[in-house]
Design a protein around this motif. Structure first.
Motif, PDB file in Angstrom:
ATOM      1  N   VAL A  19       0.519  -1.251  -0.302  1.00  0.00           N
ATOM      2  CA  VAL A  19      -0.056  -0.653  -0.433  1.00  0.00           C
ATOM      3  C   VAL A  19       0.591   1.125  -0.582  1.00  0.00           C
ATOM      4  O   VAL A  19       1.914   1.251   1.162  1.00  0.00           O
ATOM      5  CB  VAL A  19      -0.796   0.143   1.269  1.00  0.00           C
ATOM      6  N   ASN A  20       0.669   2.218  -0.687  1.00  0.00           N
ATOM      7  CA  ASN A  20       0.806   3.659  -0.716  1.00  0.00           C
ATOM      8  C   ASN A  20       0.056   4.742  -0.712  1.00  0.00           C
ATOM      9  O   ASN A  20      -0.155   5.524  -1.261  1.00  0.00           O
ATOM     10  CB  ASN A  20       2.564   3.105  -1.469  1.00  0.00           C
ATOM     11  N   ASP A  21      -0.668   4.872   0.094  1.00  0.00           N
ATOM     12  CA  ASP A  21      -1.806   5.721  -0.012  1.00  0.00           C
ATOM     13  C   ASP A  21      -0.900   7.231   0.631  1.00  0.00           C
ATOM     14  O   ASP A  21      -1.042   7.271   1.259  1.00  0.00           O
ATOM     15  CB  ASP A  21      -2.907   4.877   1.065  1.00  0.00           C
ATOM     16  N   GLY A  26       1.624   6.666   7.093  1.00  0.00           N
ATOM     17  CA  GLY A  26       2.358   4.918   7.472  1.00  0.00           C
ATOM     18  C   GLY A  26       3.150   5.432   6.223  1.00  0.00           C
ATOM     19  O   GLY A  26       4.627   4.718   6.385  1.00  0.00           O
ATOM     20  N   GLY A  27       2.587   5.567   4.870  1.00  0.00           N
ATOM     21  CA  GLY A  27       3.345   5.949   3.731  1.00  0.00           C
ATOM     22  C   GLY A  27       3.126   4.895   3.216  1.00  0.00           C
ATOM     23  O   GLY A  27       2.934   3.861   3.487  1.00  0.00           O
ATOM     24  N   GLU A  28       4.343   3.987   2.676  1.00  0.00           N
ATOM     25  CA  GLU A  28       4.561   3.041   1.565  1.00  0.00           C
ATOM     26  C   GLU A  28       4.951   1.818   2.824  1.00  0.00           C
ATOM     27  O   GLU A  28       5.554   2.162   3.818  1.00  0.00           O
ATOM     28  CB  GLU A  28       5.924   3.293   1.355  1.00  0.00           C
ATOM     29  N   THR A  29       3.726   0.949   2.292  1.00  0.00           N
ATOM     30  CA  THR A  29       3.926  -0.350   3.336  1.00  0.00           C
ATOM     31  C   THR A  29       4.009  -1.780   2.678  1.00  0.00           C
ATOM     32  O   THR A  29       2.693  -1.456   1.435  1.00  0.00           O
ATOM     33  CB  THR A  29       2.711  -0.481   4.432  1.00  0.00           C
ATOM     34  N   GLN A  30       4.578  -2.585   3.251  1.00  0.00           N
ATOM     35  CA  GLN A  30       4.146  -4.049   2.831  1.00  0.00           C
ATOM     36  C   GLN A  30       3.862  -5.174   3.703  1.00  0.00           C
ATOM     37  O   GLN A  30       4.811  -4.433   4.936  1.00  0.00           O
ATOM     38  CB  GLN A  30       5.348  -4.226   1.957  1.00  0.00           C
ATOM     39  N   TRP A  31       2.583  -5.730   4.364  1.00  0.00           N
ATOM     40  CA  TRP A  31       2.450  -6.387   5.337  1.00  0.00           C
ATOM     41  C   TRP A  31       2.733  -5.664   6.519  1.00  0.00           C
ATOM     42  O   TRP A  31       2.697  -5.724   7.408  1.00  0.00           O
ATOM     43  CB  TRP A  31       3.273  -7.515   5.378  1.00  0.00           C
ATOM     44  N   GLY A  32       2.093  -4.370   6.215  1.00  0.00           N
ATOM     45  CA  GLY A  32       2.219  -3.473   7.551  1.00  0.00           C
ATOM     46  C   GLY A  32       2.962  -2.813   7.771  1.00  0.00           C
ATOM     47  O   GLY A  32       3.907  -2.096   8.762  1.00  0.00           O
ATOM     48  N   ILE A  33       5.069  -3.086   7.185  1.00  0.00           N
ATOM     49  CA  ILE A  33       5.577  -2.539   7.362  1.00  0.00           C
ATOM     50  C   ILE A  33       6.320  -1.284   6.929  1.00  0.00           C
ATOM     51  O   ILE A  33       5.616  -1.522   5.513  1.00  0.00           O
ATOM     52  CB  ILE A  33       7.250  -4.027   6.870  1.00  0.00           C
ATOM     53  N   ASN A  42      13.507  -2.388   0.978  1.00  0.00           N
ATOM     54  CA  ASN A  42      13.088  -1.743  -0.074  1.00  0.00           C
ATOM     55  C   ASN A  42      12.028  -2.464   0.016  1.00  0.00           C
ATOM     56  O   ASN A  42      11.080  -3.468  -0.108  1.00  0.00           O
ATOM     57  CB  ASN A  42      13.903  -2.956  -1.233  1.00  0.00           C
ATOM     58  N   ILE A  43      11.102  -1.500   0.473  1.00  0.00           N
ATOM     59  CA  ILE A  43       9.341  -2.079   0.987  1.00  0.00           C
ATOM     60  C   ILE A  43       9.229  -2.930   0.065  1.00  0.00           C
ATOM     61  O   ILE A  43       7.880  -3.732  -0.003  1.00  0.00           O
ATOM     62  CB  ILE A  43       8.666  -0.868   1.314  1.00  0.00           C
TER      63      ILE A  43
END
Length: 160
Positions: A19-21, A26-33, A42-43
């Motif tokens: 997600v990068n909403d 939180g900015g750019e996240t992957q799996w909440g990280i 590298n997200i």
């Protein structure tokens, strides 16, 4: 299978994939990280397995999940992931009726052990909902956040 291994899929289901909403602080996240918390990663390329290990090391261990009642351990982990360790620990302490200094020490663990797990879950999630309601991004994300807590309360009923 450890308690962490039994519940981590719940957190990952809440957090989802990439997600990068721009509305999300939180900015750019992957799996909440988030990139904000882990600028060296590298997200987009972060694997599920890598995220699980980050959650185990940086969140589960810090909320002392192995020392919490199974009905409450998931609640503490999920809040730590969603709101930060400090907020989750202070809410845990308030729910347990001890000073909210943000450090899980012997007094906090003793109070948590003495508390009724169901009461602890309810008081903790009341703190969490009040926190959400104060956020400026509640209009954009509040519906999803309240669904998250509702789902967590359902998990608590199963875990008790």
């Amino acid at each position: 299978m450890s308690q962490f291994d039994q519940i981590i899929d719940r957190v990952l289901a809440h957090e989802g994939g990439y997600v990068n909403d721009p509305r999300d602080p939180g900015g750019e996240t992957q799996w909440g990280i988030s990139k904000r918390s882990y600028p060296q990663l590298n997200i987009r390329a972060l694997t599920r397995a890598d995220a699980v290990e980050i959650y185990r090391r940086d969140f589960w261990q810090r909320v002392r999940g192995d020392e919490l009642h199974k009905a409450f351990a998931f609640q503490a982990l999920d809040a730590a992931v969603n709101h930060g360790i400090g907020n989750a620990v202070r809410w845990l302490q308030r729910a347990a009726g001890v000073a909210d200094d943000g450090i899980i020490g012997p007094r906090t663990l003793a109070a948590v052990a003495q508390a009724d797990p169901a009461d602890l879950v309810l008081l903790f999630n009341a703190e969490r909902l009040e926190f959400y309601a104060k956020l400026g991004t509640f209009d954009a994300f509040g519906r999803g956040w309240t669904r998250r807590v509702a789902g967590n309360l359902r998990y608590a009923a199963k875990d008790n």
